[in-house]
Write an enzyme that holds these catalytic residues in place. Structure first.
Site, short mmCIF file in Angstrom:
data_model
loop_
_atom_site.label_atom_id
_atom_site.label_comp_id
_atom_site.label_asym_id
_atom_site.label_seq_id
_atom_site.Cartn_x
_atom_site.Cartn_y
_atom_site.Cartn_z
N THR A 40 0.84 -1.20 0.00
CA THR A 40 0.00 0.00 0.00
C THR A 40 0.88 1.25 0.00
OG1 THR A 40 -1.65 -1.22 1.25
CG2 THR A 40 -1.84 1.18 1.29
N HIS A 43 2.15 1.91 -3.42
CA HIS A 43 1.13 2.60 -4.25
C HIS A 43 1.10 4.09 -3.94
CE1 HIS A 43 -0.45 -1.09 -5.83
NE2 HIS A 43 -0.82 -1.55 -4.66
N CYS A 99 -22.77 1.83 11.74
CA CYS A 99 -23.40 1.31 10.51
C CYS A 99 -23.85 -0.13 10.74
CB CYS A 99 -22.43 1.41 9.33
SG CYS A 99 -21.03 0.30 9.45
N CYS A 102 -21.01 -2.66 11.42
CA CYS A 102 -20.43 -2.43 12.76
C CYS A 102 -21.35 -2.98 13.84
CB CYS A 102 -20.20 -0.95 13.00
SG CYS A 102 -18.66 -0.34 12.30
N CYS A 110 -16.87 -2.13 7.83
CA CYS A 110 -17.58 -0.89 8.18
C CYS A 110 -17.71 0.00 6.94
CB CYS A 110 -16.78 -0.13 9.25
SG CYS A 110 -17.31 1.57 9.50
N ARG A 202 11.45 -15.93 -2.33
CA ARG A 202 10.18 -15.99 -1.59
C ARG A 202 9.74 -17.44 -1.35
NH1 ARG A 202 6.59 -10.60 -2.79
NH2 ARG A 202 7.85 -9.37 -1.36
N THR A 290 -11.29 -8.84 3.99
CA THR A 290 -10.92 -7.43 4.16
C THR A 290 -10.32 -7.27 5.55
OG1 THR A 290 -12.69 -6.66 2.73
CG2 THR A 290 -11.78 -5.06 4.24
N1 LIG Z 1 -7.76 -7.77 1.28
C1 LIG Z 1 -7.01 -7.11 2.15
O1 LIG Z 1 -7.46 -6.64 3.19
C2 LIG Z 1 -5.55 -6.96 1.87
C3 LIG Z 1 -4.70 -6.40 2.84
C4 LIG Z 1 -3.34 -6.33 2.55
C5 LIG Z 1 -2.87 -6.76 1.34
N2 LIG Z 1 -3.73 -7.27 0.40
C6 LIG Z 1 -3.26 -7.82 -0.88
O2 LIG Z 1 -2.78 -9.13 -0.60
C7 LIG Z 1 -1.78 -9.51 -1.55
C8 LIG Z 1 -0.58 -10.04 -0.82
O3 LIG Z 1 0.10 -9.03 -0.12
P1 LIG Z 1 1.68 -9.04 -0.03
O4 LIG Z 1 2.11 -7.80 0.68
O5 LIG Z 1 2.15 -10.35 0.49
O6 LIG Z 1 1.95 -8.87 -1.60
P2 LIG Z 1 3.19 -9.09 -2.56
O7 LIG Z 1 2.89 -8.31 -3.78
O8 LIG Z 1 4.46 -8.84 -1.81
O9 LIG Z 1 3.13 -10.66 -2.88
C9 LIG Z 1 2.43 -11.20 -3.94
C10 LIG Z 1 3.26 -12.37 -4.46
O10 LIG Z 1 2.48 -13.09 -5.42
C11 LIG Z 1 3.38 -13.61 -6.38
N3 LIG Z 1 2.63 -14.00 -7.58
C12 LIG Z 1 2.18 -13.21 -8.59
N4 LIG Z 1 1.51 -13.95 -9.49
C13 LIG Z 1 1.52 -15.22 -9.06
C14 LIG Z 1 1.00 -16.44 -9.55
N5 LIG Z 1 0.32 -16.49 -10.69
N6 LIG Z 1 1.22 -17.58 -8.84
C15 LIG Z 1 1.94 -17.53 -7.67
N7 LIG Z 1 2.43 -16.40 -7.15
C16 LIG Z 1 2.24 -15.25 -7.82
C17 LIG Z 1 4.39 -12.50 -6.59
O11 LIG Z 1 5.60 -13.01 -7.13
C18 LIG Z 1 4.55 -11.96 -5.16
O12 LIG Z 1 5.66 -12.55 -4.49
C19 LIG Z 1 -1.56 -8.26 -2.41
O13 LIG Z 1 -2.33 -8.40 -3.60
C20 LIG Z 1 -2.10 -7.14 -1.54
O14 LIG Z 1 -2.52 -6.04 -2.32
C21 LIG Z 1 -5.04 -7.38 0.65
ZN LIG Z 2 0.02 -2.88 5.06
ZN LIG Z 3 -19.31 1.26 10.65
#
Ligand SMILES: NC(=O)c1ccc[n+]([C@@H]2O[C@H](COP(=O)([O-])OP(=O)(O)OC[C@H]3O[C@@H](n4cnc5c(N)ncnc54)[C@H](O)[C@@H]3O)[C@@H](O)[C@H]2O)c1
Ligand SMILES: [Zn+2]
Ligand SMILES: [Zn+2]
Length: 344
Positions: A40, A43, A99, A102, A110, A202, A290
């Site tokens: 994040t 980004h 909400c 919540c 939320c 990794r 989430t």
């Molecule tokens: N939903 C939520 O609340 C929430 C919160 C935090 C992060 N995220 C998301 O979760 C994910 C994981 O977070 P992170 O910090 O570990 O991310 P990251 O980007 O460090 O790790 C993602 C990994 O996936 C691998 N990858 C890509 N394509 C692949 C495939 N086809 N097969 C196997 N591996 C593959 C990449 O090489 C990378 O190592 C990210 O997409 C992030 O945006 C979601």
């Molecule tokens: Zn984070």
């Molecule tokens: Zn709420």
């Protein structure tokens, strides 16, 4: 105090002096000691479409942290929950409490969630103000572990929703969160944990966290191998942690009939899915993750850490002072690091 600030719309962040935050009656002031840097923040650094559509500079960045209580508001003190000097971490999603989600025990979705370091000032700073309701005492857990409990909590939420014990689990994507999830799945009694990632570094981290078998999607026929090794023509449960369309396709192909996929990885665009073939006639259960359940996930995570069942330390590969933020961002961008933390 020193803080990393997104000062204006555009690339980068600035390390500068800003006023120490003022606290309200229900807040605590925390002296931050360690903070996690994550995707994040990349980004936000790069000021991509998501970041420019959401952040309103100037804002202090950072949402994963731990430190010590420095000051308490009147109401915060009256709760008796924390005292000056206590080591704490905090849930970075500040929710409205009013909400429908919540009020029905689903605060993690939320309608008015505010995220620290995104929608309001965050933790890449010497001090942060937080509502006392979001704060948790670390006890004997050190602040460098406390600082990664937010992403570890994502992994705990993803891995424990469903049916891990006695089942085969496939973690797609071994970024920091995927690696934490491997440790959680093992601790929770998965019979076998498979994991895939393009990066050998990794995959090595994944094995350190307990993965039984790892695959390289660039070389291995991942779905065929998972089907063969699971012994049930597919795994019982997939944890999708890559956020890539190819990861989604693998998830639907690798899961067994009647299995389950929990999705955490966040794709930038829509993904094509054949609903009839891949979901309906497979009898799948799908779950979108989430954040962390407030506060079930945190309780589970504390129990795993305190019980000695989960050791997240192998995932932490790099540490920087706040001055090293550009380097930290570069490492995350290259996908070479595990978890990167700032020492503040
Ligand atoms: N939903 C939520 O609340 C929430 C919160 C935090 C992060 N995220 C998301 O979760 C994910 C994981 O977070 P992170 O910090 O570990 O991310 P990251 O980007 O460090 O790790 C993602 C990994 O996936 C691998 N990858 C890509 N394509 C692949 C495939 N086809 N097969 C196997 N591996 C593959 C990449 O090489 C990378 O190592 C990210 O997409 C992030 O945006 C979601
Ligand atoms: Zn984070
Ligand atoms: Zn709420």
């Amino acid at each position: 105090m020193k803080a990393l600030v997104k000062e204006t719309a555009g690339v980068g962040m600035t390390l500068k002096d800003v006023p120490t935050p003022k606290i309200g009656a229900n807040d605590v002031l925390i002296r931050v000691r360690h903070a996690g840097v994550c995707g994040t923040d990349l980004h936000i650094w790069e000021w991509d479409a998501w970041a420019s559509g959401r952040l309103k500079p100037p804002v202090v960045i950072g949402h994963e942290f731990a430190g010590e209580i420095a000051e308490l508001g009147v109401e915060a003190k009256a709760t008796g929950l924390v005292s000056v000097g206590d080591k704490v971490t905090a849930e970075g999603h500040i929710i409205c409490g009013h909400c429908r989600p919540c009020r029905t025990g689903q605060g993690h979705v939320c309608e008015r969630t505010q995220i620290i370091g995104v929608d309001r000032d965050g933790a890449f700073a010497e001090y942060i103000a937080m509502p006392v309701s979001n704060v948790m005492k670390l006890g004997n857990i050190p602040t460098d572990i406390g600082a990664i409990m937010d992403p570890m909590g994502n992994a705990v939420h993803t891995a424990l929703e469903g049916m891990v014990a006695g089942n085969t689990v496939f973690v797609i994507g071994c970024g920091p969160i995927g690696c934490f999830a491997i440790g959680v799945a093992k601790a929770a009694g998965a019979s076998k944990v498979f994991a895939s990632d393009f990066s050998e570094g990794r995959r090595e981290l994944a094995r350190k966290m307990g993965a039984d078998v790892t695959f390289d999607p660039a070389k291995d026929d991942v779905v065929a191998k998972v089907r063969e090794l699971s012994g049930t023509n597919g795994v019982d449960m997939v944890l999708e942690m890559s956020g890539h369309p190819a990861g989604h396709a693998t998830a639907f192909d690798a899961v067994r009939l009647g299995g389950r996929i929990n999705f955490l990885g966040t794709p930038a665009k829509s993904t094509d899915v054949n609903f009839a073939k891949s979901i309906i006639f497979k009898g799948l259960t799908l779950y979108g993750v989430t954040g962390r359940k407030m506060y079930t996930t945190w309780e589970e995570m504390f129990a795993l850490l305190r019980g000695g069942k989960l050791d997240p330390r192998p995932v932490v590969t790099h540490r920087f002072p706040m001055e090293g933020m550009a380097e930290a961002i570069e490492l995350i961008k290259n996908g070479k690091a595990g978890k990167v933390i700032l020492e503040i």
